[in-house]
Motif scaffolding. Structure first.
Motif, PDB file in Angstrom:
ATOM      1  N   GLY A 129       0.803  -1.215   0.000  1.00 33.40           N
ATOM      2  CA  GLY A 129       0.000   0.000   0.000  1.00 33.40           C
ATOM      3  C   GLY A 129       0.836   1.265   0.000  1.00 33.40           C
ATOM      4  N   VAL A 132       2.283   1.705  -3.578  1.00 32.97           N
ATOM      5  CA  VAL A 132       1.255   2.134  -4.541  1.00 32.97           C
ATOM      6  C   VAL A 132       0.795   3.557  -4.255  1.00 32.97           C
ATOM      7  N   MET A 148      -5.696   4.979  -8.858  1.00 34.42           N
ATOM      8  CA  MET A 148      -6.795   5.094  -7.903  1.00 34.42           C
ATOM      9  C   MET A 148      -8.077   4.465  -8.430  1.00 34.42           C
ATOM     10  N   VAL A 151      -7.657   0.928  -7.496  1.00 31.98           N
ATOM     11  CA  VAL A 151      -7.910   0.788  -6.058  1.00 31.98           C
ATOM     12  C   VAL A 151      -9.404   0.833  -5.759  1.00 31.98           C
ATOM     13  N   ASP A 152     -10.125   1.738  -6.403  1.00 32.93           N
ATOM     14  CA  ASP A 152     -11.574   1.829  -6.186  1.00 32.93           C
ATOM     15  C   ASP A 152     -12.289   0.570  -6.659  1.00 32.93           C
ATOM     16  N   SER A 155     -11.652  -2.141  -4.172  1.00 34.13           N
ATOM     17  CA  SER A 155     -12.332  -1.843  -2.903  1.00 34.13           C
ATOM     18  C   SER A 155     -13.817  -2.149  -2.968  1.00 34.13           C
ATOM     19  N   TRP A 186      -4.308  -3.969   1.472  1.00 32.21           N
ATOM     20  CA  TRP A 186      -3.387  -2.866   1.195  1.00 32.21           C
ATOM     21  C   TRP A 186      -4.089  -1.644   0.634  1.00 32.21           C
ATOM     22  N   LEU A 187      -5.365  -1.762   0.314  1.00 29.70           N
ATOM     23  CA  LEU A 187      -6.077  -0.686  -0.388  1.00 29.70           C
ATOM     24  C   LEU A 187      -6.235   0.549   0.494  1.00 29.70           C
ATOM     25  N   ALA A 190      -2.948   2.381   0.831  1.00 35.51           N
ATOM     26  CA  ALA A 190      -2.606   3.134  -0.379  1.00 35.51           C
ATOM     27  C   ALA A 190      -3.321   4.481  -0.406  1.00 35.51           C
ATOM     28  N   ARG A 191      -4.560   4.512  -0.002  1.00 34.33           N
ATOM     29  CA  ARG A 191      -5.302   5.782   0.004  1.00 34.33           C
ATOM     30  C   ARG A 191      -4.745   6.747   1.044  1.00 34.33           C
TER      31      ARG A 191
END
Length: 318
Positions: A129, A132, A148, A151-152, A155, A186-187, A190-191
């Motif tokens: 994370g 990224v 992103m 990632v979205d 998620s 890890w999402l 990352a955010r």
């Protein structure tokens, strides 16, 4: 001339009276700050108590998983059908399971496996994370938007469902569970890291480094990554209990560790029949071994959050 003199004296006396009245009411005006300071002292005392209790529980957990297996010369897989489903006693503080194995020893071994999975999976997920999120925040533009969106998309899939899909591709074991938990957790890191990198990019020292000719790689490694390490470390600590619960859920469903391996999830899964029959201890003690370390780690993480967040720190100092 005499009336004028009397009037002046009267005014002077009136002023003195007002001054005396102000002096008398002065301490009352400062009473609320004193009460507020006492309230702040109580909050600091609660903060210190929570820190000490959490630290003691975490220390006991670590010592138990490290010292009990080598010091206690007992086989946690030893079957004794004559002592099955015994209630808690001096000889068996947590009772025995449905085949006569000591439940306290089994819980310690189960906590050892669950904690190993949680720590390794949390560290792996934090590294992924952080990498990224730092790449998305430092690159910006279309690369940031593409990363992103990925990632979205990931998620939007429930963690447990995605974890089941990953574990199903491997044979039951510890490392497939570690890979499953790491690839699904890890999402959020990352955010968090991306948001922190975007905040740091607007700082004056970053502009000075870019103006001095520093490359994007050098700015990221020397300036941005050290700035996000506290947030990444906090995310890793908070992820450990989450990973433990995730492993327990997979093992409870029969998709994580083999049934003969002692983990908190397999212990709770194997105690379902005993609970329906009225034996409560095979379910209670594995649940406590899962809940208490979770609360302790969350308490330490909360103290860490208050230390690295200036606003929360200023509130505690009131």
């Amino acid at each position: 001339m005499t009336p004028v003199a009397d009037t002046t004296v009267g005014k002077t006396d009136t002023t003195v009276g007002k001054t005396d009245a102000a002096d008398k009411t002065g301490p009352a005006e400062y009473a609320p700050p004193a009460a507020w300071r006492s309230h702040g002292t109580a909050r600091r005392s609660t903060h210190t108590l929570r820190l000490r209790v959490s630290a003691v529980l975490v220390a006991v957990t670590v010592l138990a998983v490290l010292l009990v297996p080598p010091l206690v010369q007992l086989d946690q897989q030893a079957v004794d059908l004559a002592a099955k489903l015994l209630p808690p006693s001096w000889s068996h503080p947590a009772g025995t399971d449905d085949v006569g194995r000591d439940l306290l020893l089994r819980c310690v071994y189960g906590l050892r496996v669950s904690l190993l999975v949680g720590v390794v999976a949390a560290l792996t997920a934090t590294v992924i994370g952080t990498a990224v999120g730092a790449a998305a925040g430092s690159l910006g533009g279309w690369a940031d938007r593409l990363i992103m969106r990925v990632v979205d998309t990931l998620s939007s899939v429930p963690h447990l469902l995605l974890g089941i899909f990953i574990v199903a591709m491997f044979r039951p074991g510890v490392w497939p569970v570690v890979i499953s938990v790491a690839l699904t957790h890890w999402l959020s890191t990352a955010r968090i890291v991306r948001a922190e990198v975007l905040s740091l990019r607007s700082r004056p020292y970053i502009d000075a480094a870019v103006s001095g000719g520093a490359s994007r790689w050098r700015v990221t490694v020397r300036h941005l990554l050290p700035g996000v390490l506290p947030q990444a470390g906090l995310a890793a600590v908070l992820m450990v209990p989450h990973a433990m619960w995730h492993e327990s859920a997979l093992s409870f469903l029969g998709l994580g560790l083999p049934t003969h391996t002692a983990s908190l999830g397999t212990l709770i899964q194997g105690a379902r029949g005993s609970l329906l029959a009225g034996q409560w201890w095979p379910t209670l003690f594995p649940g406590l071994f899962l809940i208490i370390p979770t609360l302790a780690i969350a308490g330490l993480a909360g103290v860490w959050r208050e230390r690295i967040n200036p606003r929360r720190r200023s509130e505690l100092m009131l």
